[in-house]
Scaffold this active site. Structure first.
Site, PDB file in Angstrom:
ATOM      1  N   ASP A 396      45.385  43.937  41.540  1.00 21.96           N
ATOM      2  CA  ASP A 396      45.479  44.011  42.993  1.00 21.96           C
ATOM      3  C   ASP A 396      46.919  43.833  43.473  1.00 21.96           C
ATOM      4  OD1 ASP A 396      44.192  43.906  45.708  1.00 21.96           O
ATOM      5  OD2 ASP A 396      45.065  41.899  45.690  1.00 21.96           O
ATOM      6  N   GLU A 447      46.893  48.918  41.560  1.00 22.09           N
ATOM      7  CA  GLU A 447      46.843  49.270  42.977  1.00 22.09           C
ATOM      8  C   GLU A 447      48.281  49.133  43.483  1.00 22.09           C
ATOM      9  OE1 GLU A 447      45.332  47.900  47.371  1.00 22.09           O
ATOM     10  OE2 GLU A 447      45.903  46.482  45.833  1.00 22.09           O
TER      11      GLU A 447
END
Length: 714
Positions: A396, A447
């Site tokens: 993330d 990401e």
């Protein structure tokens, strides 16, 4: 031989950094001295295995001492109290350390790849006794104690010893069995006692409770065939169609075990190759969706025991479904009982707030330059991959890690004056290289929302070493395009074609994730203009374009059947809408897209190779049409043509790689998918008339807000 007053007080108050040097048994010449801390006791005796006893006398402040001739031998303590039953127990301070020199050395070097086997609470057999070994890293602490429901949350009798200059503290608690709650109580350099959950806890209480839990796993895996096959597979160049879900709101009320059957049935029906769970590591605040982690080594207990998660992963693997999980090494929350200022001052976080705080989220940022902090995170990635058989981690917020000025008005440059976080870059390279080295067949996914170069380049080539990168540019541009009324899309044609200018600069995954259907953005269906029929047709065409575009696919739960409302973690999906035939049609289409995708290597075999893609029509903004060929490694073609306008287009001459009959493999406007039935009756005949740079062409009809997949008749 008798400790001085200061030492006695330190032992009695549980603040001695080396309690084993005083307590337990010690050799003096040809005798052994045994000392024990038993406040308020009337009598204390050390009982040897042969039944012989050594009477201890009270020294001061609850410290007892006795002596006998001979050598050290195992014993337990027999203690009497006024009006209470006798307490017979093993003495924690008679045991040698449970950590070996190699463990301590590797952690000191920041290279202990199985850190969960060293730190935390480990139920084990030690020197002939069952118990729990505790170990924690707290280099700034003056003293550390274990507190829990087994000692009335008073750690005086469970003071830990400091093993080395790196600040590893250890204690073996004999007889302590799984199921007990505990924390570490730490004496800071400022003389304040603070309590903290175990950073390495593998089990936790159910939030909002915050204690760690002693536990062990006895799960027996049954996915050996899956792991063997996985090790021989290249996940970057094989089919990967991902169903992303938030476990707590997919079917509210289901735990890890309860979820297995319905999730497997549903994902199998739809044909996705993988599921991806939003973070499952323990987190105190449910609406964070798991992105503010306090227990990096503990699956959230909201949904059951960690072995229940193992069961879920195992069952998915046995059903042929891969499992990905979101992982959050970029930041962590400030909860005072967790990682923040763990031993009284910055430890896991960078001490300079210009690097140690993330203003956007009100969180703290790991000190990626510290060897032990990096070790904690690298081992954590390995823990999920190896202990829970996770097939890949989606990392993330990578951009927030890469740039020192990310969302900061005031920031501290790197040693060369630049904005790149060199320590975070080095950490990402290390975790990716280590994960791939130890676990063949897994995939690491970034990401990453910027144009940082080399995200999926190997670390040997100075890249970050990820296997895949979320294509945020494609996501943003394509969604902006489909929001526009078809009447005006001709002015925005570049938005739907631009991604192909950089499609092979990295190895990409195309995400329509949870982030695109929250915070006022509405659902995918809600983004589409027009009436209900047009909205559903728009979703069908868009998903077909997504499945045809180079790159892996990721779709967040609910979008596969046209979820009308924006997603919220506080409620379940709009499953009721599947009672409507039009939404059933979209659901069927997603299954058909996945089956076509898996069955035709042209759609995945050369995702990362420009030879796998060829434009046929990229400039027809007048008709809002795009068309291209996907090529397999064996040069088998699959043609994708999408009409983003609201009216049928045809007869439309389209160049094709060869003449003969071409089958409509997919027509998103077919009646079975809720469409109007416009098409070419299942077959298109191409003649040897060159067009669009191809040796053959055909006149065909492209349905309104529709897409066709064409393959040559064999």
């Amino acid at each position: 031989m008798t400790p001085d007053t200061a030492t006695v007080l330190a032992i009695a108050e549980g603040r001695h950094p080396h309690p084993h040097s005083v307590l337990g048994q010690h050799v003096y010449g040809d005798s052994v001295v045994i000392r024990a801390l038993r406040p308020l006791a009337e009598t204390v005796e050390a009982v040897r295995d042969d039944g012989s006893r050594v009477k201890l006398s009270h020294v001061a402040e609850g410290l007892w001492q006795g002596m006998e001739h001979g050598t050290p031998r195992p014993y337990h303590l027999d203690t009497s109290y006024d009006g209470a039953p006798r307490w017979i127990a093993e003495d924690p301070y008679r045991f040698s350390p449970t950590l070996g020199d190699v463990d301590v050395y590797l952690f000191g070097e920041g290279r202990h790849e199985e850190l969960w086997r060293m730190l935390g609470a480990r139920v084990r057999h030690h020197e002939g006794v069952e118990g729990t070994a505790f170990a924690v890293w707290a280099p700034h602490a003056r003293a550390v104690r274990v507190i829990g429901d087994f000692n009335g949350w008073n750690g005086v009798a469970h003071a830990m010893r400091r093993l080395d200059e790196n600040g590893v503290w250890e204690l073996f608690a004999p007889g302590l069995t799984p199921g007990h709650n505990y924390k570490f109580e730490i004496l800071t350099r400022h003389g304040e006692w603070v309590s903290r959950a175990d950073p390495m806890a593998r089990y936790t209480e159910v939030p909002p409770k915050t204690a760690s839990v002693v536990g062990t796993s006895d799960y027996e895996w049954g996915d050996g065939a899956w792991l063997t096959e996985r090790a021989d597979r290249d996940p970057h160049n094989t089919p990967m169609s991902v169903y992303e879900l938030h476990l707590g709101s997919w079917r509210p009320g289901l735990g890890y075990r309860d979820l297995a059957d319905p999730l497997i049935e549903y994902v199998t029906e739809l044909g996705f190759t993988h599921v991806e769970f939003l973070p499952l590591a323990e987190h105190p605040y449910g609406p964070s969706w798991g992105y503010q982690v306090t227990g990096y080594y503990a699956p959230t207990s909201r949904f059951g025991h960690p072995d229940d998660l193992r069961y879920l992963v195992d069952r998915l693997h046995q059903a042929g479904i891969g499992v990905l999980m979101d992982w959050v090494p970029g930041h962590f929350p400030k909860d005072e009982w967790a990682l923040g200022k763990f031993d009284g001052q910055p430890l896991y976080e960078h001490s300079d707030p210009r690097r140690g705080e993330q203003p956007d989220w009100g969180t703290l940022v790991f000190n990626f330059g510290d060897s032990q902090v990096r070790n904690f995170l690298v081992a954590n990635a390995l823990y999920w991959l190896e202990e829970f058989h996770i097939d890949g981690l989606r990392v993330d917020a990578v951009a927030s890690m890469l740039y020192l000025d990310y969302s900061r008005d005031e920031w501290l440059p790197n040693e060369y004056g630049g904005r790149e976080n060199l320590e975070a870059i080095s950490f990402l390279q290390e975790v990716n290289a280590t994960a791939y080295k130890r676990n063949p067949g897994i995939v690491m996914i970034a990401e990453e929302s910027t144009a940082f170069p080399g995200v999926t380049r190997p670390t040997a080539g100075n890249g970050l070493g990820f296997g895949l990168k979320w294509n945020m540019g494609w996501m943003h541009d394509s969604l902006e395009y489909v929001k526009v009324d078809p009447m005006w899309r001709s002015h925005h044609h570049h938005d739907i074609t631009f991604s192909l200018q950089y499609a092979f600069s990295e190895s990409f995954m195309l995400p329509i994730s949870h982030d695109e259907v929250v915070h006022g953005k509405g659902s995918l269906l809600g983004k589409m203009p027009g009436d209900q029929w047009q909205k559903l047709a728009g979703v069908r065409a868009y998903l077909a374009y997504m499945w045809g575009h180079p790159g892996k696919q990721l779709l967040f739960m609910g979008q596969e059947f046209g979820q009308p409302s924006e997603w919220s973690e506080q409620r379940g999906l709009d499953w009721w809408i599947l009672d409507q035939p039009a939404h059933q049609g979209l659901h069927r289409l997603v299954g058909e897209l996945n089956r076509a995708y898996r069955d035709h290597p042209a759609l995945w075999q050369r995702d990362n190779d420009p030879r796998g893609f060829e434009w046929l029509v990229g400039d027809d903004n007048t008709n809002n049409v795009v068309a291209f060929t996907r090529w397999s490694a064996e040069r088998e073609p699959l043609v994708v043509i999408v009409n983003f306008s609201g009216i049928p287009v045809g007869p439309y001459r389209l160049g094709l790689p060869c003449d003969g009959e071409w089958v409509e493999l997919v027509n998103t406007d077919a009646a079975e998918f809720g469409g109007s039935g416009v098409g070419n009756y299942g077959v298109v005949t191409a003649e040897a008339t060159p067009s669009h740079g191809q040796p053959a062409s055909a006149e065909l009809t492209v349905p309104p807000l529709g897409a066709l997949f064409l393959t040559p008749q064999r």
